[in-house]
Scaffold this active site. Sequence first.
Site, short mmCIF file in Angstrom:
data_model
loop_
_atom_site.label_atom_id
_atom_site.label_comp_id
_atom_site.label_asym_id
_atom_site.label_seq_id
_atom_site.Cartn_x
_atom_site.Cartn_y
_atom_site.Cartn_z
CB SER A 10 74.48 -34.82 59.34
OG SER A 10 74.24 -34.24 58.07
N GLY A 39 77.95 -32.30 60.10
CA GLY A 39 78.66 -31.10 59.70
C GLY A 39 79.98 -31.34 59.02
CG ASN A 56 77.88 -30.88 55.35
OD1 ASN A 56 76.72 -30.47 55.35
ND2 ASN A 56 78.27 -31.87 56.14
CG ASP A 76 66.78 -30.74 57.96
OD1 ASP A 76 66.18 -31.55 57.21
OD2 ASP A 76 67.73 -31.09 58.67
CG HIS A 98 69.66 -34.02 57.97
ND1 HIS A 98 69.65 -32.66 58.15
CD2 HIS A 98 70.97 -34.39 57.87
CE1 HIS A 98 70.89 -32.21 58.18
NE2 HIS A 98 71.71 -33.24 58.02
#
Length: 234
Positions: free
Chosen positions: A54, A91, A119, A202, A205
């Site tokens: 991402s 993801g 991730n 979040d 990002h």
Amino acid sequence: MRSFTLFLSLFILISISSCGEATKKEEKETSEESVENENSAQQKKKVILFFGDSLTAGYGLEQGEGFPEILQEKIDSLGLSYQVVNAGLSGETSAGGKNRIDWVLKQNVDVFVLELGANDGLRGIPLEETRNNLQQIIDFVREQNPDIEIILAGMQIPPNMGQDYTSEFKAIFPELAKKNEVHLIKFLLEDVAGNPDLNQQDGIHPTVEGQEIVADNVWEVLKDVLQNKKDTQM
């Protein structure tokens, strides 16, 4: 006399019509040649492929605001003949990247930027598994094109999984870069991670402003790679 005048008029009309058709034909041929030259120029452009998650995909941003697209603008402004391809997938893990690398590399790629692993770390995936997956991706890329330039983006994670896991995770990237003799971005999110003003809600990002800094971090390594390729071709 009248017949001669009529004949002369018809002759001029036919001549003008013929010139018009010739001009149209010439314009068409010129246009087709221009399109062919443009297509040829596009085909001659070398490809920089960003293969990641991402962070590469530009999660939460408008199209064109991710760091790969920012780098394309910089490359264009410098008149460099490179086309950026964004193969980021939100993801994505190192295992997922390993599974899709074969069809991503069906095109010719000159510079391969590998940005995966974050991730894995956030999910607590065993470190050896992440290491092996990244190694297999590097191996596959080299098998497809031994002359390709590979850039590995270093990643770091918060200490949620414990200090040992966090430290060993960070060490994966420089170790792989040294082992495989690939270029290393020490930390992709340098000067961005942990700064709430440069990250979305979040906290993970980057915002548009954050992506600009990430692009600078990548460019610090990428510019030398492009310069070296240019020098070797001269």
